[in-house]
Design a protein around this motif. Structure first.
Motif, PDB file in Angstrom:
ATOM      1  N   LYS A   1       1.236  11.575   0.065  1.00 47.37           N
ATOM      2  CA  LYS A   1       1.414  10.213   0.576  1.00 47.37           C
ATOM      3  C   LYS A   1       2.398   9.400  -0.261  1.00 47.37           C
ATOM      4  CE  LYS A   1      -2.408   8.363   2.217  1.00 47.37           C
ATOM      5  NZ  LYS A   1      -3.775   7.767   2.260  1.00 47.37           N
TER       6      LYS A   1
ATOM      7  N   GLY B   1       1.671   1.169   7.044  1.00 43.37           N
ATOM      8  CA  GLY B   1       2.425   1.827   8.099  1.00 43.37           C
ATOM      9  C   GLY B   1       3.219   3.024   7.617  1.00 43.37           C
ATOM     10  N   ARG B   2       2.789   3.607   6.475  1.00 41.94           N
ATOM     11  CA  ARG B   2       3.520   4.752   5.930  1.00 41.94           C
ATOM     12  C   ARG B   2       3.382   5.967   6.835  1.00 41.94           C
ATOM     13  NH1 ARG B   2       0.225   5.140   0.777  1.00 41.94           N
ATOM     14  NH2 ARG B   2      -1.293   4.563   2.360  1.00 41.94           N
ATOM     15  N   GLY B   3       2.202   6.090   7.460  1.00 42.23           N
ATOM     16  CA  GLY B   3       1.953   7.226   8.360  1.00 42.23           C
ATOM     17  C   GLY B   3       3.009   7.281   9.451  1.00 42.23           C
TER      18      GLY B   3
ATOM     19  N   ILE C   1       3.595  10.262   5.186  1.00 35.22           N
ATOM     20  CA  ILE C   1       2.313  10.934   4.923  1.00 35.22           C
ATOM     21  C   ILE C   1       2.330  12.295   5.603  1.00 35.22           C
ATOM     22  CG2 ILE C   1      -0.184  10.846   5.376  1.00 35.22           C
ATOM     23  CD1 ILE C   1      -0.025   7.837   5.107  1.00 35.22           C
TER      24      ILE C   1
ATOM     25  N   ALA D   1      -7.274  16.514   1.332  1.00 39.25           N
ATOM     26  CA  ALA D   1      -7.243  16.043   2.726  1.00 39.25           C
ATOM     27  C   ALA D   1      -8.663  15.899   3.257  1.00 39.25           C
ATOM     28  CB  ALA D   1      -6.447  17.011   3.595  1.00 39.25           C
ATOM     29  N   VAL D   2      -8.806  15.008   4.214  1.00 45.00           N
ATOM     30  CA  VAL D   2     -10.124  14.723   4.788  1.00 45.00           C
ATOM     31  C   VAL D   2     -10.112  15.129   6.262  1.00 45.00           C
ATOM     32  CG1 VAL D   2     -11.688  12.828   5.394  1.00 45.00           C
ATOM     33  CG2 VAL D   2     -10.480  12.795   3.197  1.00 45.00           C
TER      34      VAL D   2
ATOM     35  N   ILE E   1     -11.160  14.333   9.807  1.00 46.05           N
ATOM     36  CA  ILE E   1     -11.489  13.031  10.392  1.00 46.05           C
ATOM     37  C   ILE E   1     -12.167  13.191  11.753  1.00 46.05           C
ATOM     38  CG2 ILE E   1     -10.523  10.855  11.244  1.00 46.05           C
ATOM     39  CD1 ILE E   1      -8.305  11.113   9.181  1.00 46.05           C
TER      40      ILE E   1
ATOM     41  N   GLU F   1     -12.344   6.956  12.724  1.00 49.50           N
ATOM     42  CA  GLU F   1     -11.705   6.066  11.743  1.00 49.50           C
ATOM     43  C   GLU F   1     -12.206   4.632  11.933  1.00 49.50           C
ATOM     44  OE1 GLU F   1      -7.424   7.804  10.616  1.00 49.50           O
ATOM     45  OE2 GLU F   1      -7.433   6.925  12.605  1.00 49.50           O
TER      46      GLU F   1
ATOM     47  N   ASN G   1      -8.764   1.438   4.892  1.00 45.62           N
ATOM     48  CA  ASN G   1      -8.322   1.579   6.279  1.00 45.62           C
ATOM     49  C   ASN G   1      -7.413   2.797   6.435  1.00 45.62           C
ATOM     50  OD1 ASN G   1      -7.927   1.047   8.994  1.00 45.62           O
ATOM     51  ND2 ASN G   1      -6.185  -0.295   8.602  1.00 45.62           N
ATOM     52  N   PRO G   2      -7.917   3.893   6.909  1.00 46.84           N
ATOM     53  CA  PRO G   2      -9.237   4.028   7.523  1.00 46.84           C
ATOM     54  C   PRO G   2     -10.332   4.437   6.542  1.00 46.84           C
ATOM     55  CG  PRO G   2      -7.972   6.034   7.871  1.00 46.84           C
ATOM     56  CD  PRO G   2      -7.079   5.089   7.121  1.00 46.84           C
TER      57      PRO G   2
ATOM     58  N   VAL H   1     -10.099   6.971   3.084  1.00 48.85           N
ATOM     59  CA  VAL H   1      -8.825   7.698   3.171  1.00 48.85           C
ATOM     60  C   VAL H   1      -7.661   6.865   2.633  1.00 48.85           C
ATOM     61  CG1 VAL H   1      -7.130   8.551   4.860  1.00 48.85           C
ATOM     62  CG2 VAL H   1      -9.495   9.354   4.940  1.00 48.85           C
ATOM     63  N   ASP H   2      -7.718   5.562   2.819  1.00 52.43           N
ATOM     64  CA  ASP H   2      -6.621   4.705   2.332  1.00 52.43           C
ATOM     65  C   ASP H   2      -7.229   3.492   1.630  1.00 52.43           C
ATOM     66  OD1 ASP H   2      -4.222   3.481   1.849  1.00 52.43           O
ATOM     67  OD2 ASP H   2      -3.821   2.911   3.926  1.00 52.43           O
TER      68      ASP H   2
HETATM   69  P1  GDP Z   1      -0.837   3.872   6.130  1.00 50.08           P
HETATM   70  O1  GDP Z   1      -0.181   4.365   7.382  1.00 50.08           O
HETATM   71  O2  GDP Z   1       0.188   3.400   5.143  1.00 50.08           O
HETATM   72  O3  GDP Z   1      -1.891   2.850   6.371  1.00 50.08           O
HETATM   73  O4  GDP Z   1      -1.545   5.143   5.439  1.00 50.08           O
HETATM   74  P2  GDP Z   1      -3.001   5.793   5.666  1.00 50.08           P
HETATM   75  O5  GDP Z   1      -3.411   6.391   4.389  1.00 50.08           O
HETATM   76  O6  GDP Z   1      -3.927   4.818   6.262  1.00 50.08           O
HETATM   77  O7  GDP Z   1      -2.728   6.983   6.654  1.00 50.08           O
HETATM   78  C1  GDP Z   1      -2.312   6.771   7.981  1.00 50.08           C
HETATM   79  C2  GDP Z   1      -2.979   7.766   8.889  1.00 50.08           C
HETATM   80  O8  GDP Z   1      -2.680   9.099   8.458  1.00 50.08           O
HETATM   81  C3  GDP Z   1      -4.499   7.679   8.856  1.00 50.08           C
HETATM   82  O9  GDP Z   1      -4.988   6.692   9.750  1.00 50.08           O
HETATM   83  C4  GDP Z   1      -4.884   9.081   9.269  1.00 50.08           C
HETATM   84  O10 GDP Z   1      -4.884   9.189  10.685  1.00 50.08           O
HETATM   85  C5  GDP Z   1      -3.757   9.941   8.702  1.00 50.08           C
HETATM   86  N1  GDP Z   1      -4.253  10.551   7.444  1.00 50.08           N
HETATM   87  C6  GDP Z   1      -4.136  10.060   6.188  1.00 50.08           C
HETATM   88  N2  GDP Z   1      -4.784  10.852   5.314  1.00 50.08           N
HETATM   89  C7  GDP Z   1      -5.325  11.854   6.021  1.00 50.08           C
HETATM   90  C8  GDP Z   1      -6.136  13.003   5.694  1.00 50.08           C
HETATM   91  O11 GDP Z   1      -6.527  13.250   4.545  1.00 50.08           O
HETATM   92  N3  GDP Z   1      -6.496  13.823   6.723  1.00 50.08           N
HETATM   93  C9  GDP Z   1      -6.115  13.583   8.001  1.00 50.08           C
HETATM   94  N4  GDP Z   1      -6.518  14.417   8.946  1.00 50.08           N
HETATM   95  N5  GDP Z   1      -5.374  12.524   8.355  1.00 50.08           N
HETATM   96  C10 GDP Z   1      -4.981  11.678   7.381  1.00 50.08           C
END
Ligand code: GDP
Ligand code: MN
Length: 379
Positions: free
Chosen positions: A45, A52-54, A59, A93-94, A96, A99, A191-192, A204-205
């Motif tokens: 990550k 909004g990095r996803g 990510i 990793a988790v 899911i 969320e 979040n989440p 997770v975040d």
């Molecule tokens: P953000 O986009 O910057 O808020 O970063 P997040 O850490 O919230 O990650 C965005 C999305 O990536 C999450 O809502 C998940 O759907 C996905 N994600 C992040 N970490 C994991 C993980 O460990 N496993 C899985 N399956 N999805 C993940």
């Protein structure tokens, strides 16, 4: 003050929040070594101070250490919302199943600490608030008793959690509350917050914002700062003990005193201009500080004119004027400047500035009108 996800995660781990193992890397090789240590699927990550990095591609899941290395190579150096990624976090990793959103803020209007939760997790809470406000459960903590188990159960049932998960949610909510309060945070957010297929909770975040005003109580906070992520002007302002906030307008403001700085900005607005910054050089500012402030103001390419609005109280106007002259010699600005000096030794101060090529004014209104005019190429 913003901190990185990996730092927020370390803090949350101390409160027993279920964050899982992770570490931070600045090279693909380091990322690979962490993935080897974790020994199972990891998520790589981007560590930047935005959400909004996803969606931005910051990510990536990696099933092997080699994949983790490749993911880190792709993410390091990437730009996300104008920020360059210099660090990645490599985390277990988790899996899911669902969320959720869980966050705590100060509700200033209600004068309560407010916990917010939603079964619409993973999405930014502002979006949920706009599109589906009824999906956000809000419960205020008691000012004396804090956030108690019954508050947490109210939130759990509000989200429609089944019995066992409603019960296991309670220690998570109360731990996040303690984390928020004890760390002088202005925001603590997961979040989440995730339920795994096995029905277990995972954070997770992690996001924490710290209240700058509490820095004197936290000797460990300066270590959280990451100069890579801060605008150079902000770093320089802090080094000189100058309060500086960049804004979007064209008129640079150099003012002593936060209240005067605010009213200066208001007056500029009143006469149709827009301030480029809030800047308070503070009391007793000497030439070197004035010069630093001027450099900071002029480093903003939007600045078309500068207004000096100085009230001489303890700080004498002649001293500030000498500081301004020295700063002008050093910085050699090309934009027009207007100065208003009022207070102790104002006559001497104005005489010193008369030698410099500067417009002068006696009232705030006059100063603001002049600076708005010259910022548009008038006189
Ligand atoms: P953000 O986009 O910057 O808020 O970063 P997040 O850490 O919230 O990650 C965005 C999305 O990536 C999450 O809502 C998940 O759907 C996905 N994600 C992040 N970490 C994991 C993980 O460990 N496993 C899985 N399956 N999805 C993940
Ligand atoms: Mn997130």
């Amino acid at each position: 003050m913003k901190i990185h996800e990996y730092q927020a995660r370390e803090i949350m781990a101390r409160y027993g929040l279920p964050v899982g193992g992770s570490d931070v890397a600045t090279t693909p090789q380091e990322a690979r070594a962490i993935a080897e240590r974790v020994g199972r699927t990891v998520v790589v990550k981007a560590q930047v101070h935005v959400g909004g990095r996803g969606k931005a591609g910051g990510i990536k899941l990696a099933h092997t250490p080699a994949e983790a290395e490749a993911a880190a190579a792709a993410i390091l150096g990437m730009e996300i919302k104008g920020l360059t990624v210099r660090k990645v976090m490599v985390a277990e990793a988790v899996d899911i199943a669902r969320e959720f959103y869980l966050g705590i803020v100060m509700d200033r209007a209600a004068r309560r600490v407010l916990m917010m939760a939603s079964a619409e997790g993973g999405v930014e809470i502002e979006t949920v608030a706009r599109e589906k406000p009824e999906a956000i459960i809000r419960v205020a903590a008691d000012p004396l008793l804090g956030l108690r188990d019954y508050h947490a159960r109210q939130i759990a049932f509000g989200m429609g959690l089944p019995g066992p998960q409603a019960l296991s949610f309670v220690p998570i909510a109360t731990a996040l509350y303690r984390c928020y309060v004890e760390n002088d945070a202005t925001l603590a957010e997961i979040n989440p917050l995730v339920l795994t297929p096995a029905g277990e909770w995972r954070a997770v975040d992690s996001k924490i914002l710290l209240d700058d005003s509490a820095i004197s109580r936290h000797p460990d906070w300066p270590a959280y700062r990451d100069p890579d992520t801060e605008a150079p002007a902000e770093v320089e302002a802090r080094a000189h003990d100058i309060s500086y906030v960049k804004l979007d307008g064209e008129i640079g403001c150099m003012v002593n005193g936060a209240g005067l700085a605010m009213s200066t900005m208001d007056t500029i607005k009143l006469y149709g201009g827009a301030p480029a910054n809030f800047l308070d050089i503070g009391g007793g500012a000497r030439a070197d500080k004035v010069a630093a402030a001027l450099r900071i103001i002029l480093s903003d390419p939007n600045v078309k004119a500068v207004l000096f609005n100085i009230f001489g109280g303890i700080t004498r106007c002649d001293e500030v004027a000498r500081g301004v002259v020295a700063a002008l010699e050093e910085v050699k600005p090309t934009v027009p400047m207007v100065a208003r000096l009022v207070g102790t030794n104002e006559v001497e101060g104005r005489a010193i500035l008369a030698g410099a090529r500067m417009l002068t004014a006696t009232t705030m209104a006059e100063a603001a009108q002049k600076v708005v005019a010259v910022s548009r190429g008038g006189s």
